[in-house]
Scaffold this active site. Structure first.
Site, PDB file in Angstrom:
ATOM      1  N   SER A 153       0.829  -1.197   0.000  1.00 62.36           N
ATOM      2  CA  SER A 153       0.000   0.000   0.000  1.00 62.36           C
ATOM      3  C   SER A 153       0.874   1.262   0.000  1.00 62.36           C
ATOM      4  CB  SER A 153      -0.976  -0.038   1.182  1.00 62.36           C
ATOM      5  OG  SER A 153      -1.960   0.946   1.054  1.00 62.36           O
ATOM      6  N   ASP A 251      -9.746  -3.981  -5.479  1.00 68.36           N
ATOM      7  CA  ASP A 251      -9.070  -2.840  -4.853  1.00 68.36           C
ATOM      8  C   ASP A 251      -9.299  -1.587  -5.691  1.00 68.36           C
ATOM      9  OD1 ASP A 251      -7.343  -1.088  -3.590  1.00 68.36           O
ATOM     10  OD2 ASP A 251      -5.547  -2.312  -3.900  1.00 68.36           O
ATOM     11  N   HIS A 281      -8.021  -4.733  -1.217  1.00 72.44           N
ATOM     12  CA  HIS A 281      -6.842  -4.032  -0.719  1.00 72.44           C
ATOM     13  C   HIS A 281      -6.494  -4.544   0.678  1.00 72.44           C
ATOM     14  CE1 HIS A 281      -4.048  -0.632  -0.800  1.00 72.44           C
ATOM     15  NE2 HIS A 281      -4.288  -0.516   0.496  1.00 72.44           N
TER      16      HIS A 281
END
Length: 307
Positions: A153, A251, A281
């Protein structure tokens, strides 16, 4: 395929997010409260907390050694958390799995967080630790060959930015970049990528949450137009290290990661893009106990071994 049933079942148990502005201190405490006790964590040959004395200052790191070998390749790992969450503890299990599956030493970086530390403090810490690993290689037991940067991320954002910054500075020791569902474009216009609309709600991370979650970083001085803030905006990607870009089907950030992989290949960089079906995600951090998602670590091992 639909969202993985184990993920969907977990998301259904979550309460609605509290109204009002985000509270970084309370959210960090909530994350830390879910860290398992030491005796329940994956055992390794050695795990050691150190302080990296760097040009960026004293940076806490945790070094994971998978075996008793005299030397190992090294992965420098940057945790995710929208630049204001996450720690050596919250992502300890990710670093342990990386070390165990790849057979490489992992150096996890406890970089400074927004909003307390303004841009580019966190990025500076990550960049400086990579150089520290190269400088302290003999002491750390680095084999002098593999030196990868990895992150999930926002940590994937830092990994891409560090690889680019090192290239620009003529530091050529980084051999690989590993980006798990990276946040690479901090301009959150919802029309920029189809995945921002296709995966806007119901899969964990929601498109409407991107601006408030990243506001602490952007308000600290990070400019979304700067390629060190939004690595996908870098005009020239030639000469960067080989890349593994892992994305998740559901995501909102899926398409920016996949665009980055395509642009790397167009620039002549050996880049592998792997989309995980049914995933949302954060699946490496939260759902790697599911066998088909734990496979991301063996995929990482094979990528490193093949380059």
């Amino acid at each position: 395929m639909p969202l993985h049933p184990e993920i969907a079942s977990f998301l259904a148990t979550l309460p609605a997010p509290p109204e009002g502005p985000l509270d970084p201190v309370a959210m960090r405490a909530g994350d830390e409260a879910h860290v398992p006790p030491l005796q329940e964590r994956l055992p390794l040959h050695a795990v050691e907390d150190l302080t990296a004395r760097t040009a960026s200052g004293a940076v806490p790191v945790r070094v994971y050694t998978p075996s008793a070998a005299d030397s190992h390749g090294v992965i420098v790992y940057f945790h995710g958390g929208a630049f204001f969450l996450g720690s050596l503890e919250t992502h300890d299990h990710v670093a342990r799995s990386l070390a165990a599956e790849t057979g490489l030493k992992v150096v996890s970086v406890g970089y400074r967080l927004a909003p307390e530390a303004a841009f580019p403090a966190g990025l500076d810490d990550c960049h400086a630790v990579v150089r520290w690993v190269a400088e302290q290689g003999e002491t750390l037991g680095w084999d002098g060959r593999t030196l990868a940067v990895a992150g999930d991320s926002s940590g994937g954002n830092f990994a891409a930015a560090v690889a680019a910054r090192a290239h620009d500075e003529g530091f050529d020791r980084i051999t690989h970049q590993i980006l798990y569902y990276p946040s690479l474009d901090l301009d959150f216009d919802v029309d920029r990528y189809p995945s921002l609309r296709e995966n806007a709600v119901g899969n964990g991370l929601e498109t409407a949450g991107l601006k408030p979650f990243n506001a602490f970083y952007l308000d600290s001085g990070a400019d979304p137009a700067d390629p060190l803030v939004s690595p996908v905006k870098r005009p020239d990607l030639t000469g960067l290290p080989p890349a593994l870009v892992v994305t998740a089907e559901f995501d909102p950030l899926r398409d920016e990661g996949e665009l980055y992989g395509r642009r790397l290949r167009e620039a002549g960089v050996d880049a592998t893009v792997a989309r995980y079906p049914g995933a949302g995600h954060g699946f490496v951090q939260h759902f790697s106990w599911i066998p088909e998602y734990h496979e991301v670590f063996s995929r990482t091992r094979d990528f490193l071994a093949g380059h």
